[in-house]
Design a protein around this motif. Structure first.
Motif, mmCIF file in Angstrom:
data_model
loop_
_atom_site.group_PDB
_atom_site.id
_atom_site.type_symbol
_atom_site.label_atom_id
_atom_site.label_comp_id
_atom_site.label_asym_id
_atom_site.label_seq_id
_atom_site.Cartn_x
_atom_site.Cartn_y
_atom_site.Cartn_z
ATOM 1 N N TYR A 1 13.353 7.564 -8.613
ATOM 2 C CA TYR A 1 11.941 7.611 -8.242
ATOM 3 C C TYR A 1 11.304 6.223 -8.376
ATOM 4 C CZ TYR A 1 6.922 8.465 -8.768
ATOM 5 O OH TYR A 1 5.562 8.412 -8.651
ATOM 6 N N LEU A 2 11.602 5.528 -9.478
ATOM 7 C CA LEU A 2 11.005 4.221 -9.713
ATOM 8 C C LEU A 2 11.533 3.175 -8.744
ATOM 9 C CD1 LEU A 2 10.961 4.272 -13.609
ATOM 10 C CD2 LEU A 2 8.995 4.422 -12.078
ATOM 11 N N VAL A 3 12.805 3.249 -8.403
ATOM 12 C CA VAL A 3 13.366 2.315 -7.423
ATOM 13 C C VAL A 3 12.696 2.511 -6.068
ATOM 14 C CG1 VAL A 3 15.434 1.824 -6.056
ATOM 15 C CG2 VAL A 3 15.570 1.912 -8.555
ATOM 16 N N ASP A 4 12.534 3.776 -5.663
ATOM 17 C CA ASP A 4 11.868 4.053 -4.385
ATOM 18 C C ASP A 4 10.408 3.609 -4.416
ATOM 19 O OD1 ASP A 4 14.202 5.141 -3.392
ATOM 20 O OD2 ASP A 4 13.633 7.220 -3.818
ATOM 21 N N LEU A 5 9.760 3.804 -5.560
ATOM 22 C CA LEU A 5 8.350 3.438 -5.686
ATOM 23 C C LEU A 5 8.160 1.927 -5.575
ATOM 24 C CD1 LEU A 5 5.477 4.586 -6.296
ATOM 25 C CD2 LEU A 5 5.935 4.116 -8.721
ATOM 26 N N ALA A 6 9.098 1.172 -6.137
ATOM 27 C CA ALA A 6 8.968 -0.292 -6.130
ATOM 28 C C ALA A 6 9.188 -0.893 -4.747
ATOM 29 C CB ALA A 6 9.957 -0.908 -7.122
ATOM 30 N N GLY A 7 10.046 -0.289 -3.943
ATOM 31 C CA GLY A 7 10.305 -0.829 -2.618
ATOM 32 C C GLY A 7 11.011 -2.174 -2.678
ATOM 33 N N LEU B 1 0.826 -1.209 0.000
ATOM 34 C CA LEU B 1 0.000 0.000 0.000
ATOM 35 C C LEU B 1 0.858 1.255 0.000
ATOM 36 C CD1 LEU B 1 -2.957 -0.933 2.386
ATOM 37 C CD2 LEU B 1 -2.668 -1.348 -0.068
ATOM 38 N N ALA B 2 2.063 1.146 0.545
ATOM 39 C CA ALA B 2 2.994 2.277 0.525
ATOM 40 C C ALA B 2 3.792 2.328 -0.770
ATOM 41 C CB ALA B 2 3.947 2.211 1.715
ATOM 42 N N HIS B 3 3.726 1.255 -1.526
ATOM 43 C CA HIS B 3 4.475 1.177 -2.792
ATOM 44 C C HIS B 3 3.551 0.693 -3.911
ATOM 45 C CE1 HIS B 3 8.367 1.846 -0.818
ATOM 46 N NE2 HIS B 3 7.893 1.086 0.151
ATOM 47 N N PRO B 4 2.542 1.477 -4.251
ATOM 48 C CA PRO B 4 1.596 1.038 -5.276
ATOM 49 C C PRO B 4 2.211 1.069 -6.677
ATOM 50 C CG PRO B 4 1.134 3.303 -4.673
ATOM 51 C CD PRO B 4 2.200 2.819 -3.731
ATOM 52 N N HIS C 1 17.064 -5.179 -6.258
ATOM 53 C CA HIS C 1 16.813 -4.435 -5.028
ATOM 54 C C HIS C 1 18.107 -4.105 -4.293
ATOM 55 C CE1 HIS C 1 14.942 -3.105 -1.334
ATOM 56 N NE2 HIS C 1 15.592 -4.036 -0.652
ATOM 57 N N GLU C 2 19.073 -5.018 -4.341
ATOM 58 C CA GLU C 2 20.312 -4.834 -3.591
ATOM 59 C C GLU C 2 21.346 -3.987 -4.325
ATOM 60 O OE1 GLU C 2 21.391 -8.866 -2.980
ATOM 61 O OE2 GLU C 2 19.810 -9.234 -1.461
ATOM 62 N N HIS C 3 21.111 -3.684 -5.599
ATOM 63 C CA HIS C 3 22.065 -2.894 -6.390
ATOM 64 C C HIS C 3 21.326 -1.771 -7.119
ATOM 65 C CE1 HIS C 3 24.012 -6.815 -5.811
ATOM 66 N NE2 HIS C 3 25.161 -6.159 -5.891
ATOM 67 N N PRO C 4 20.718 -0.843 -6.358
ATOM 68 C CA PRO C 4 19.898 0.190 -7.006
ATOM 69 C C PRO C 4 20.683 1.094 -7.949
ATOM 70 C CG PRO C 4 20.242 0.682 -4.678
ATOM 71 C CD PRO C 4 20.721 -0.718 -4.898
ATOM 72 N N LYS C 5 21.920 1.441 -7.605
ATOM 73 C CA LYS C 5 22.685 2.343 -8.473
ATOM 74 C C LYS C 5 22.962 1.704 -9.834
ATOM 75 C CE LYS C 5 24.984 4.956 -4.777
ATOM 76 N NZ LYS C 5 26.291 5.346 -4.180
ATOM 77 N N PRO D 1 -5.969 5.294 -14.148
ATOM 78 C CA PRO D 1 -4.866 4.709 -13.386
ATOM 79 C C PRO D 1 -3.562 4.863 -14.167
ATOM 80 C CG PRO D 1 -6.185 2.986 -14.408
ATOM 81 C CD PRO D 1 -6.862 4.274 -14.724
ATOM 82 N N ILE D 2 -2.599 5.549 -13.587
ATOM 83 C CA ILE D 2 -1.316 5.750 -14.250
ATOM 84 C C ILE D 2 -0.218 5.150 -13.383
ATOM 85 C CG2 ILE D 2 -1.977 7.742 -15.623
ATOM 86 C CD1 ILE D 2 -0.876 9.555 -13.496
ATOM 87 N N GLY D 3 0.814 4.629 -14.021
ATOM 88 C CA GLY D 3 1.842 3.923 -13.278
ATOM 89 C C GLY D 3 3.239 4.354 -13.647
ATOM 90 N N GLY D 4 4.189 3.884 -12.870
ATOM 91 C CA GLY D 4 5.589 4.126 -13.159
ATOM 92 C C GLY D 4 5.940 5.597 -13.171
ATOM 93 N N VAL D 5 6.817 5.953 -14.097
ATOM 94 C CA VAL D 5 7.301 7.330 -14.154
ATOM 95 C C VAL D 5 6.207 8.298 -14.590
ATOM 96 C CG1 VAL D 5 8.102 7.305 -16.557
ATOM 97 C CG2 VAL D 5 9.333 8.664 -14.840
ATOM 98 N N ASN D 6 5.116 7.772 -15.180
ATOM 99 C CA ASN D 6 4.011 8.655 -15.573
ATOM 100 C C ASN D 6 3.371 9.332 -14.369
ATOM 101 O OD1 ASN D 6 4.018 8.513 -18.377
ATOM 102 N ND2 ASN D 6 2.798 6.632 -18.418
ATOM 103 N N ILE D 7 3.417 8.683 -13.205
ATOM 104 C CA ILE D 7 2.867 9.318 -11.998
ATOM 105 C C ILE D 7 3.622 10.608 -11.713
ATOM 106 C CG2 ILE D 7 2.455 9.050 -9.523
ATOM 107 C CD1 ILE D 7 2.425 6.008 -9.977
#
Length: 342
Positions: A288-294, A124-127, A264-268, A201-207
């Motif tokens: 932004y997308l990495v943070d959104l995915a959690g 719910l925190a990472h829709p 997840h372990e290598h975001p950069k 409903p919009i997703g990803g970087v479109n948000i």
């Protein structure tokens, strides 16, 4: 005198010969039963055609792309409609999708099985999606959806989400106007900006981009408060009858699990290698997308996932008039405990 045996008809003779050989290509493999243990050795000559572009990049970045015991042909396609079309053409062995394509494939006479499942911790925190609100639409809560024009894409995750949102709001399709639009590219953000629809409903970087571009005009987004995080690998049911393919898929699922964790372990590395170099996004978009995915959730028990999938099926069946399905029938539970070590 004993009767002479009659010669077999040509078609029947061919069937007998093929059964004796196992396969038309000369293989001696017999069909793998649905309840038989998954083979662990991939025979020579086995190949997989995989439609899973992000995992390909993850495996390249992690250095694992060349470690499979069989060759992989990578198909540059994604999404339910493309994947199902490739399945029907016999041009694909496994595809990466959300929860809707397996349902619609089954309804349209294409038996499929889910062989891997990934979700998001704290979903719910990472829709995956938010509801984009058009300038001047005056939607601040789900109750405000009554009477609005809502973008709707049947057969895709966004379309199912719209139906779930209406149910949560205590509304029906008759309380709103559903506008059928394909949920591809920037179709939904542009439709919102042009007031073609009030909500989409919009997703990803479109948000991020929607509010950055049109926020000055009053564009906003709201969260729907529902789980929308399923991510699956699925295959044609007949593919799993081939012992060689089944063993290769087992190996691929294990690599898919490792790739999910690696991302997840290598975001950069993921931001630079996938979002920037492959997708052409900016580093800020990638972050932004990495943070959104959690953080990914890769359960070894799919019972809760199956129960949630059943809720989706029931909603879609009621709204579309299709026959109800048992969600459990869509899953091959032999794969649920396949982990990174295979």
């Amino acid at each position: 005198m004993p009767a002479h045996p009659r010669p077999l008809p040509a078609v029947l003779l061919l069937s007998v010969l093929l059964a004796a050989c196992g396969q038309a290509d000369g293989s001696t493999q017999q069909a793998l039963a649905p309840d038989a243990p998954l083979p662990t050795t991939v025979p020579r000559g086995t190949k997989l055609i995989v439609g899973d572009p992000p995992t390909k990049i993850a495996l390249e970045l992690s250095g694992e792309i060349g470690t499979f015991s069989f060759p992989i042909e990578w198909a540059n396609l994604s999404g339910g409609p493309q994947t199902s079309e490739a399945f029907r053409a016999g041009a694909l062995d496994v595809g990466a999708v959300a929860e809707i394509p397996a349902i619609h494939a089954t309804w349209t006479g294409l038996p499929v099985k889910i062989i891997a499942s990934r979700f998001r911790k704290d979903p719910l925190a990472h829709p995956t999606y938010e509801l984009g609100i058009a300038p001047g639409a005056h939607v601040k809560t789900l109750a405000d959806l009554r009477g609005k024009k809502i973008a709707y894409s049947p057969g895709q995750a966004q379309g199912a989400l719209v139906l779930k949102v209406l149910k949560k709001a205590g509304l029906t399709k008759q309380d709103v106007t559903l506008v059928e639009l394909p949920s591809t590219g920037d179709v939904y953000p542009n439709a919102l900006a042009a007031r073609q629809v009030d909500v989409a409903p919009i997703g990803g970087v479109n948000i991020k981009r929607y509010t950055a571009t049109f926020g000055k005009d009053g564009a906003t987004t709201i969260r729907h408060g529902l789980r929308d995080d399923p991510s699956h690998l699925y295959v044609r049911a007949e593919t799993l009858r081939d012992p060689g393919k089944a063993a290769a898929l087992r190996e691929y699922v294990a690599a898919w699990v490792r790739a999910s964790r690696w991302v997840h372990e290598h975001p950069k590395e993921w931001i630079e290698g996938y979002y920037v170099k492959d997708q052409g996004l900016t580093p800020d978009d990638g972050r932004y997308l990495v943070d959104l995915a959690g953080e990914p959730d890769l359960p070894t028990d799919w019972s809760q996932a199956v129960a949630r999938h059943q809720e989706t099926i029931d909603i879609l069946a009621a709204e579309t008039g299709n026959r109800p399905l048992k969600a459990a029938d869509l899953y091959d539970l032999r794969f649920q405990t396949v982990r990174d070590g295979a």
